[in-house]
Design a protein around this motif. Structure first.
Motif, PDB file in Angstrom:
ATOM      1  N   ILE A  26      31.384 -95.148 -79.455  1.00 50.70           N
ATOM      2  CA  ILE A  26      32.635 -95.597 -79.043  1.00 50.70           C
ATOM      3  C   ILE A  26      32.362 -96.823 -78.237  1.00 50.70           C
ATOM      4  CG2 ILE A  26      33.970 -93.667 -79.462  1.00 50.70           C
ATOM      5  CD1 ILE A  26      34.484 -93.530 -76.580  1.00 50.70           C
ATOM      6  N   GLU A  27      31.248 -97.483 -77.991  1.00 46.50           N
ATOM      7  CA  GLU A  27      31.026 -98.446 -76.995  1.00 46.50           C
ATOM      8  C   GLU A  27      32.049 -98.730 -75.788  1.00 46.50           C
ATOM      9  OE1 GLU A  27      31.295-101.681 -79.939  1.00 46.50           O
ATOM     10  OE2 GLU A  27      29.285-101.368 -80.752  1.00 46.50           O
ATOM     11  N   ARG A  28      31.654 -97.703 -74.949  1.00 47.74           N
ATOM     12  CA  ARG A  28      32.865 -97.657 -73.744  1.00 47.74           C
ATOM     13  C   ARG A  28      31.877 -96.789 -72.732  1.00 47.74           C
ATOM     14  NH1 ARG A  28      38.304 -94.356 -74.039  1.00 47.74           N
ATOM     15  NH2 ARG A  28      39.128 -95.124 -71.898  1.00 47.74           N
ATOM     16  N   VAL A  29      32.171 -97.348 -71.339  1.00 49.38           N
ATOM     17  CA  VAL A  29      31.402 -96.751 -69.953  1.00 49.38           C
ATOM     18  C   VAL A  29      32.305 -95.847 -69.463  1.00 49.38           C
ATOM     19  CG1 VAL A  29      30.726 -97.301 -67.950  1.00 49.38           C
ATOM     20  CG2 VAL A  29      30.070 -98.899 -69.798  1.00 49.38           C
ATOM     21  N   GLY A  30      31.938 -94.569 -69.061  1.00 50.41           N
ATOM     22  CA  GLY A  30      32.595 -93.673 -68.367  1.00 50.41           C
ATOM     23  C   GLY A  30      31.792 -93.001 -67.249  1.00 50.41           C
ATOM     24  N   VAL A  31      32.692 -92.236 -66.449  1.00 46.62           N
ATOM     25  CA  VAL A  31      31.937 -91.563 -65.353  1.00 46.62           C
ATOM     26  C   VAL A  31      31.759 -90.158 -65.896  1.00 46.62           C
ATOM     27  CG1 VAL A  31      32.344 -90.533 -63.026  1.00 46.62           C
ATOM     28  CG2 VAL A  31      33.276 -93.125 -63.529  1.00 46.62           C
ATOM     29  N   VAL A  32      30.701 -89.604 -65.744  1.00 51.44           N
ATOM     30  CA  VAL A  32      30.317 -88.282 -66.028  1.00 51.44           C
ATOM     31  C   VAL A  32      31.171 -87.195 -65.198  1.00 51.44           C
ATOM     32  CG1 VAL A  32      28.611 -86.612 -66.482  1.00 51.44           C
ATOM     33  CG2 VAL A  32      28.134 -88.920 -66.826  1.00 51.44           C
ATOM     34  N   MET A  33      32.044 -86.459 -65.724  1.00 44.38           N
ATOM     35  CA  MET A  33      32.842 -85.612 -64.791  1.00 44.38           C
ATOM     36  C   MET A  33      32.348 -84.202 -64.989  1.00 44.38           C
ATOM     37  SD  MET A  33      34.937 -87.772 -63.896  1.00 44.38           S
ATOM     38  CE  MET A  33      36.039 -86.846 -63.166  1.00 44.38           C
ATOM     39  N   GLU A  34      31.659 -83.760 -66.148  1.00 48.40           N
ATOM     40  CA  GLU A  34      31.312 -82.509 -66.202  1.00 48.40           C
ATOM     41  C   GLU A  34      30.313 -82.348 -67.671  1.00 48.40           C
ATOM     42  OE1 GLU A  34      33.520 -78.331 -67.202  1.00 48.40           O
ATOM     43  OE2 GLU A  34      34.706 -79.780 -67.335  1.00 48.40           O
TER      44      GLU A  34
END
Length: 85
Positions: A26-34
């Motif tokens: 989806i071409e998106r940055v995210g913080v790894v939560m789990e």
């Protein structure tokens, strides 16, 4: 000639909780939560709804993607009138 094994593609298997990852799907940055088996739960760096992504679709975020994500968060905060510090 012998067939040598192909190197494994760098996927999300080595991502740590709290690091930034890039979801190529989806071409998106995210913080790894789990970590959830073969999937990871991620959340936008500036907060928001979590999403789940297969480890094969994730890689560590590049420096440029991290900077872009931070800039987007600061811009969003300035539009809301909140401090970025």
């Amino acid at each position: 000639m012998t067939n040598s094994p192909q190197p494994e593609e760098d996927t999300g298997r080595d991502l740590e909780i709290g690091t930034l990852a890039y979801d190529i799907r989806i071409e998106r940055v995210g913080v790894v939560m789990e970590e959830c088996g073969r999937h990871y739960a991620l959340r936008p760096p500036c907060g928001g709804r979590e999403w789940e992504a297969p480890a094969a679709d994730l890689r560590p975020a590049t420096v440029a993607e991290r900077i872009s994500s931070e800039l987007a968060e600061r811009n969003a905060n300035s539009r809301k009138g909140t401090s970025w510090r």
